[in-house]
Design an enzyme around this catalytic site. Structure first.
Site, PDB file in Angstrom:
ATOM      1  N   CYS A 481       5.403   6.628  -1.897  1.00 16.84           N
ATOM      2  CA  CYS A 481       4.955   7.417  -0.436  1.00 16.84           C
ATOM      3  C   CYS A 481       3.869   6.580   0.291  1.00 16.84           C
ATOM      4  O   CYS A 481       3.844   5.288   0.003  1.00 16.84           O
ATOM      5  CB  CYS A 481       4.452   8.796  -0.630  1.00 16.84           C
ATOM      6  SG  CYS A 481       3.016   9.080  -1.847  1.00 16.84           S
ATOM      7  N   ALA A 482       2.601   7.214   0.794  1.00 18.61           N
ATOM      8  CA  ALA A 482       1.715   6.212   1.448  1.00 18.61           C
ATOM      9  C   ALA A 482       1.121   5.327   0.442  1.00 18.61           C
ATOM     10  O   ALA A 482       0.752   4.010   0.780  1.00 18.61           O
ATOM     11  CB  ALA A 482       0.880   6.956   2.015  1.00 18.61           C
TER      12      ALA A 482
END
Length: 548
Positions: A481-482
């Site tokens: 993810c981020a």
């Protein structure tokens, strides 16, 4: 958006506990939902530049500004579609376009079937807009007006449904005379049918769901500045689990009408809506209705503004304290790591590299950090200092939002930030020394970094992480993810956290026995790409997403 996934029959999923299954599902959901959130910076940049070009007319005095602002609204006014498509795509087994198309069609069907005019026709109401008195109040309380292109909650439900349909039916075979509609072509058809069923279920339960969410949001709003502070506190406490996204959706997006980010970024349009408001029900978002007028300046953005002092200044202050408390022989290495993490926090609002450097070694410090975040949101809300963001509360978003007509005394957030820098520096410096906390560079905890070391290549980091996870054969699923690699492993006993940390990563989280999150920082995509390359050909599911 770049996505890669390979799934092999030999992947072992047996023996997973209920907790592992739930955590794995939440991890996939968190990654998929970030695909939708990742488009928000596009809207923020377009509208921010538009407001800089025309800060008074909001597009009326400049064609260029009008084009930019309207282009940004193309995202904000269609977030329901964005979430439905992104989740369907991100949760589908091989991230296929058929799933995304199904998400779009499913959301369209549910939206039209539950539109206020449609509901009114089902109930024999000739003109729902002409309802008066108790009838009007009862209609408003059921929340049908919230079923529109911007409804994120329904977008999420449809996205999950479309992904399930794809994963279940994309290889379904049909008799020869129907063979054209078999396989992936069947998925949109099934999704449409089940979307009608979903609309029927929502017809029955939506008033209750809306009322519960509305009352929760209203209870927080009713607490004013204190409510904003509570939200900020819980937001940080949920960050390590990734579940803060669920909390944010209620306050930041148009789930129950708060829509703090959307209303702020719309700026001039929100102010016009407030000027035209005739009741509390028509006062946008968290605007305040005093009986005659609706006030939005100084109100819209209060669930965002208080993050700026913490992320731009508090986290760099904490990083400096960690550097100053590091052993002298290790300060050079720790200094480079903390500087990179502090700059990331200041400019982009990405704070995980700093936060995870002390989260596990000094959880009491993290609790203090969460409390200080809550106080910052409460102070900003109390004094009506507002600014907003499309990605996170860093300098870039502060700069872009400063000319937004809803930005109110935004410079005071910078002054509060200076105060917070001193507070974080003092509190962290004192606590680390007083209680001998093993933050990076202290004692034998030299392998806990805030970011990847400059002398480490992505190849070497990936190799070290794979080895620490128990090797190729122990890895079941890898995505990202981020800022994190999200990994499912087969045997949790083979995972060596210290070996993973030796790669120079910011931290390791174990949400459950078979779930591992490796905190990388902003470089996560490049580490994931290298992990994927080294796992090429293995019986491992690979999925990733470039988020911005």
């Amino acid at each position: 958006m770049a996505t890669e996934r390979r799934r092999h029959p030999s992947i072992q999923t047996e023996g997973k506990s209920v907790k592992d299954t739930i955590v794995g599902a939440l991890q996939r959901f968190g990654r998929a939902i970030m695909g939708a959130v990742a488009v928000m910076p596009v809207a923020a940049i377009l509208m921010g530049i538009g407001y800089w070009i025309d800060p008074t007319g909001w597009g009326a005095n400049s064609v260029t500004a009008a084009i930019l602002i309207k282009s940004g609204l193309a995202v904000l006014d269609n977030l329901g579609y964005v979430f439905a498509i992104a989740l369907a795509f991100g949760l589908s087994r091989d991230s296929n376009g058929a799933a995304a198309l199904s998400g779009f069609l499913g959301f369209t069907a549910v939206k039209l079937l539950l539109a206020p005019a449609a509901i009114a026709s089902y109930r024999g109401i000739a003109d729902y807009k002409a309802l008066k008195g108790d009838a009007a109040l009862e209609w408003a309380s059921q929340g049908w007006e919230a079923v529109n292109e911007k409804n994120v909650l329904i977008g999420i439900l449809v996205g999950i449904l479309a992904a399930w349909c794809y994963n279940r039916f994309h290889q379904t075979k049909l008799p020869d005379f129907l063979a054209f509609f078999a396989g992936r072509r069947l998925v949109p058809i099934v999704t449409m049918g089940l979307s009608i069923v979903l609309a029927g279920v929502l017809y029955l339960v939506w008033p209750f769901v809306y009322n519960v969410l509305f009352q929760f949001g209203q209870s927080i709003q009713g607490l004013g500045a204190v409510g904003a502070g509570i939200y900020g506190l819980v937001n940080r406490l949920l960050l390590p689990t990734g579940l803060h996204h669920a909390l944010n959706s209620i306050f930041w997006f148009d789930v129950v009408g708060i829509n703090d980010i959307g209303n702020f970024l719309k700026g001039g349009e929100t102010i016009k809506s407030a000027a035209a408001a005739t009741s509390a029900a028509t006062c946008p978002g968290v605007g305040v209705w005093n009986g005659t007028t609706c006030t939005v300046v100084g109100e819209i953005g209060k669930y965002q503004a208080g993050f700026f002092p913490v992320m731009m200044f508090g986290m760099p202050g904490a990083a400096l304290a960690i550097y100053l408390r590091a052993d002298k022989a290790k300060r050079k290495v720790v200094g480079s790591l903390m500087l990179a993490a502090a700059l990331a926090a200041f400019f982009t609002g990405v704070t995980e590299p700093v936060e995870f450097s002390f989260l596990f070694v000094a959880p009491a410090l993290y609790l203090i950090h969460a409390i200080l975040t809550g106080i910052s949101l409460a102070v900003a809300a109390f004094f009506h200092w507002t600014a907003g963001f499309g990605f996170s509360a860093g300098f870039v978003d502060m700069f872009l939002s400063s000319q937004n007509p809803l930005a109110n005394k935004w410079w005071m957030l910078l002054l509060l930030g200076v105060v917070y820098f001193v507070i974080y520096l003092g509190v962290f410096y004192f606590a680390i020394g007083k209680f001998n906390l093993k933050t990076p560079g202290r004692g034998d905890d030299s392998d806990a970094g805030a970011s990847l070391a400059e002398d480490r290549t992505y190849s070497s980091v990936a190799s070290q992480v794979i080895a620490g996870l128990g090797g190729h054969a122990n890895i079941d699923l890898v995505d990202y993810c981020a800022t994190r690699l999200r990994v499912s492993v087969k045997d949790h006993l083979l995972v060596k956290e210290n070996d993973i940390k030796a790669a120079g990563v910011a931290g390791v989280i174990r949400p459950s026995q078979k779930s591992v999150q490796v905190i990388i920082g902003p470089q996560v995509q490049f580490v994931y790409d290298e992990v994927a390359r080294q796992l090429q050909g293995e019986s491992v599911a690979l999925q990733g997403e470039q988020e911005n």
